[in-house]
Motif scaffolding. Structure first.
Motif, PDB file in Angstrom:
ATOM      1  N   THR A  30      16.108   5.875  10.456  1.00 56.24           N
ATOM      2  CA  THR A  30      15.274   4.703  10.242  1.00 56.24           C
ATOM      3  C   THR A  30      16.109   3.458  10.396  1.00 56.24           C
ATOM      4  O   THR A  30      17.315   3.468  10.212  1.00 56.24           O
ATOM      5  CB  THR A  30      14.636   4.704   8.831  1.00 56.24           C
ATOM      6  N   SER A  31      15.440   2.396  10.711  1.00 65.10           N
ATOM      7  CA  SER A  31      16.086   1.110  10.819  1.00 65.10           C
ATOM      8  C   SER A  31      15.239   0.128  10.046  1.00 65.10           C
ATOM      9  O   SER A  31      14.028   0.084  10.208  1.00 65.10           O
ATOM     10  CB  SER A  31      16.171   0.692  12.287  1.00 65.10           C
ATOM     11  N   ARG A  32      15.883  -0.630   9.192  1.00 64.56           N
ATOM     12  CA  ARG A  32      15.157  -1.602   8.390  1.00 64.56           C
ATOM     13  C   ARG A  32      15.836  -2.941   8.507  1.00 64.56           C
ATOM     14  O   ARG A  32      17.053  -3.033   8.472  1.00 64.56           O
ATOM     15  CB  ARG A  32      15.164  -1.174   6.924  1.00 64.56           C
ATOM     16  N   THR A  33      15.039  -3.974   8.651  1.00 69.05           N
ATOM     17  CA  THR A  33      15.580  -5.314   8.628  1.00 69.05           C
ATOM     18  C   THR A  33      14.917  -6.069   7.490  1.00 69.05           C
ATOM     19  O   THR A  33      13.770  -5.832   7.173  1.00 69.05           O
ATOM     20  CB  THR A  33      15.327  -6.051   9.950  1.00 69.05           C
ATOM     21  N   CYS A  34      15.657  -6.921   6.872  1.00 71.56           N
ATOM     22  CA  CYS A  34      15.110  -7.693   5.761  1.00 71.56           C
ATOM     23  C   CYS A  34      15.088  -9.155   6.098  1.00 71.56           C
ATOM     24  O   CYS A  34      15.809  -9.644   6.880  1.00 71.56           O
ATOM     25  CB  CYS A  34      15.932  -7.478   4.506  1.00 71.56           C
ATOM     26  N   LEU A  90       7.428   6.916  15.160  1.00 74.97           N
ATOM     27  CA  LEU A  90       6.645   6.303  14.091  1.00 74.97           C
ATOM     28  C   LEU A  90       7.185   4.891  13.932  1.00 74.97           C
ATOM     29  O   LEU A  90       8.351   4.701  13.602  1.00 74.97           O
ATOM     30  CB  LEU A  90       6.795   7.086  12.786  1.00 74.97           C
ATOM     31  N   ILE A  91       6.343   3.917  14.205  1.00 72.40           N
ATOM     32  CA  ILE A  91       6.762   2.523  14.132  1.00 72.40           C
ATOM     33  C   ILE A  91       5.945   1.829  13.043  1.00 72.40           C
ATOM     34  O   ILE A  91       4.718   1.812  13.094  1.00 72.40           O
ATOM     35  CB  ILE A  91       6.559   1.812  15.485  1.00 72.40           C
ATOM     36  N   ILE A  92       6.645   1.292  12.078  1.00 72.37           N
ATOM     37  CA  ILE A  92       6.015   0.554  10.988  1.00 72.37           C
ATOM     38  C   ILE A  92       6.578  -0.857  11.064  1.00 72.37           C
ATOM     39  O   ILE A  92       7.774  -1.055  10.920  1.00 72.37           O
ATOM     40  CB  ILE A  92       6.326   1.190   9.623  1.00 72.37           C
ATOM     41  N   VAL A  93       5.715  -1.823  11.302  1.00 70.22           N
ATOM     42  CA  VAL A  93       6.171  -3.186  11.549  1.00 70.22           C
ATOM     43  C   VAL A  93       5.756  -4.107  10.410  1.00 70.22           C
ATOM     44  O   VAL A  93       4.569  -4.303  10.170  1.00 70.22           O
ATOM     45  CB  VAL A  93       5.606  -3.722  12.882  1.00 70.22           C
ATOM     46  N   ASP A  94       6.728  -4.671   9.733  1.00 73.79           N
ATOM     47  CA  ASP A  94       6.544  -5.763   8.784  1.00 73.79           C
ATOM     48  C   ASP A  94       5.315  -5.633   7.897  1.00 73.79           C
ATOM     49  O   ASP A  94       4.640  -6.596   7.615  1.00 73.79           O
ATOM     50  CB  ASP A  94       6.482  -7.084   9.562  1.00 73.79           C
ATOM     51  N   MET A  95       5.003  -4.432   7.498  1.00 72.10           N
ATOM     52  CA  MET A  95       3.759  -4.264   6.756  1.00 72.10           C
ATOM     53  C   MET A  95       3.801  -4.902   5.377  1.00 72.10           C
ATOM     54  O   MET A  95       2.820  -5.506   4.966  1.00 72.10           O
ATOM     55  CB  MET A  95       3.369  -2.797   6.712  1.00 72.10           C
ATOM     56  N   GLN A  96       4.888  -4.823   4.674  1.00 70.47           N
ATOM     57  CA  GLN A  96       4.900  -5.351   3.321  1.00 70.47           C
ATOM     58  C   GLN A  96       4.910  -6.867   3.290  1.00 70.47           C
ATOM     59  O   GLN A  96       4.217  -7.468   2.490  1.00 70.47           O
ATOM     60  CB  GLN A  96       6.073  -4.795   2.540  1.00 70.47           C
ATOM     61  N   ASN A  97       5.683  -7.491   4.160  1.00 70.13           N
ATOM     62  CA  ASN A  97       5.811  -8.937   4.073  1.00 70.13           C
ATOM     63  C   ASN A  97       4.570  -9.676   4.524  1.00 70.13           C
ATOM     64  O   ASN A  97       4.145 -10.626   3.881  1.00 70.13           O
ATOM     65  CB  ASN A  97       7.028  -9.416   4.864  1.00 70.13           C
ATOM     66  N   ASP A  98       3.970  -9.291   5.621  1.00 67.80           N
ATOM     67  CA  ASP A  98       2.856 -10.071   6.123  1.00 67.80           C
ATOM     68  C   ASP A  98       1.503  -9.516   5.712  1.00 67.80           C
ATOM     69  O   ASP A  98       0.582 -10.272   5.426  1.00 67.80           O
ATOM     70  CB  ASP A  98       2.925 -10.191   7.637  1.00 67.80           C
ATOM     71  N   MET A 155      -2.760  -2.891  -0.327  1.00 65.97           N
ATOM     72  CA  MET A 155      -1.555  -2.607  -1.110  1.00 65.97           C
ATOM     73  C   MET A 155      -1.445  -1.113  -1.419  1.00 65.97           C
ATOM     74  O   MET A 155      -0.349  -0.574  -1.521  1.00 65.97           O
ATOM     75  CB  MET A 155      -1.535  -3.450  -2.374  1.00 65.97           C
ATOM     76  N   GLY A 156      -2.582  -0.442  -1.529  1.00 69.70           N
ATOM     77  CA  GLY A 156      -2.598   0.991  -1.794  1.00 69.70           C
ATOM     78  C   GLY A 156      -2.120   1.829  -0.622  1.00 69.70           C
ATOM     79  O   GLY A 156      -1.862   3.025  -0.775  1.00 69.70           O
ATOM     80  N   THR A 157      -2.004   1.215   0.562  1.00 71.46           N
ATOM     81  CA  THR A 157      -1.515   1.975   1.713  1.00 71.46           C
ATOM     82  C   THR A 157      -0.006   2.193   1.672  1.00 71.46           C
ATOM     83  O   THR A 157       0.509   3.080   2.347  1.00 71.46           O
ATOM     84  CB  THR A 157      -1.880   1.273   3.042  1.00 71.46           C
ATOM     85  N   ILE A 158       0.704   1.403   0.883  1.00 72.41           N
ATOM     86  CA  ILE A 158       2.170   1.490   0.858  1.00 72.41           C
ATOM     87  C   ILE A 158       2.651   2.895   0.501  1.00 72.41           C
ATOM     88  O   ILE A 158       3.479   3.459   1.222  1.00 72.41           O
ATOM     89  CB  ILE A 158       2.774   0.424  -0.074  1.00 72.41           C
ATOM     90  N   PRO A 159       2.166   3.517  -0.580  1.00 67.94           N
ATOM     91  CA  PRO A 159       2.645   4.873  -0.890  1.00 67.94           C
ATOM     92  C   PRO A 159       2.315   5.875   0.219  1.00 67.94           C
ATOM     93  O   PRO A 159       3.102   6.788   0.478  1.00 67.94           O
ATOM     94  CB  PRO A 159       1.923   5.241  -2.190  1.00 67.94           C
ATOM     95  N   GLN A 160       1.173   5.700   0.879  1.00 64.65           N
ATOM     96  CA  GLN A 160       0.790   6.626   1.948  1.00 64.65           C
ATOM     97  C   GLN A 160       1.722   6.483   3.154  1.00 64.65           C
ATOM     98  O   GLN A 160       2.117   7.480   3.765  1.00 64.65           O
ATOM     99  CB  GLN A 160      -0.668   6.385   2.363  1.00 64.65           C
ATOM    100  N   PRO A 192       1.732  -9.826  -1.934  1.00 65.93           N
ATOM    101  CA  PRO A 192       0.848 -10.815  -2.557  1.00 65.93           C
ATOM    102  C   PRO A 192       1.031 -12.243  -2.019  1.00 65.93           C
ATOM    103  O   PRO A 192       0.115 -13.052  -2.105  1.00 65.93           O
ATOM    104  CB  PRO A 192       1.202 -10.749  -4.042  1.00 65.93           C
ATOM    105  N   ASP A 193       2.196 -12.540  -1.447  1.00 71.41           N
ATOM    106  CA  ASP A 193       2.423 -13.866  -0.866  1.00 71.41           C
ATOM    107  C   ASP A 193       2.341 -13.862   0.658  1.00 71.41           C
ATOM    108  O   ASP A 193       2.654 -14.869   1.300  1.00 71.41           O
ATOM    109  CB  ASP A 193       3.797 -14.403  -1.292  1.00 71.41           C
ATOM    110  N   GLY A 194       1.948 -12.737   1.249  1.00 71.30           N
ATOM    111  CA  GLY A 194       1.903 -12.621   2.703  1.00 71.30           C
ATOM    112  C   GLY A 194       0.664 -13.268   3.313  1.00 71.30           C
ATOM    113  O   GLY A 194      -0.201 -13.826   2.631  1.00 71.30           O
ATOM    114  N   GLY A 195       0.585 -13.177   4.619  1.00 70.28           N
ATOM    115  CA  GLY A 195      -0.480 -13.820   5.372  1.00 70.28           C
ATOM    116  C   GLY A 195      -1.870 -13.346   5.006  1.00 70.28           C
ATOM    117  O   GLY A 195      -2.801 -14.157   4.865  1.00 70.28           O
TER     118      GLY A 195
END
Length: 72
Positions: free
Chosen positions: A68-72, A13-21, A47-52, A25-28
């Motif tokens: 999991t691996s997370r980078t900030c 399961l790969i989740i890539v930079d979903m929140q930032n970009d 934004m509603g996809t985040i909890p899912q 609210p300030d993303g691309g």
């Protein structure tokens, strides 16, 4: 009978930079949504996809004891 669903031993399961970009609210996407309303980007939906996604990640971790691996 063949089990349905992913083969956990061969899955990732790969989740890539979903929140930032994509959903921040300030993303691309949000920037494009504000600058180009004709693009009809549905930010509340995105934004509603985040909890899912969090639920999917927790389920994957529990099913396979994935790390999991997370980078900030």
């Amino acid at each position: 009978m063949t089990p349905k669903g992913p083969d956990i031993a061969r899955s990732a399961l790969i989740i890539v930079d979903m929140q930032n970009d994509f959903v921040h609210p300030d993303g691309g996407f949000a920037h494009r949504a504000r600058e180009n309303p004709e693009a009809k980007i549905d930010m509340p939906f995105l934004m509603g996809t985040i909890p899912q996604v969090k639920r999917l990640m927790r389920s994957a971790q529990q099913a396979a004891r994935w790390s999991t691996s997370r980078t900030c």
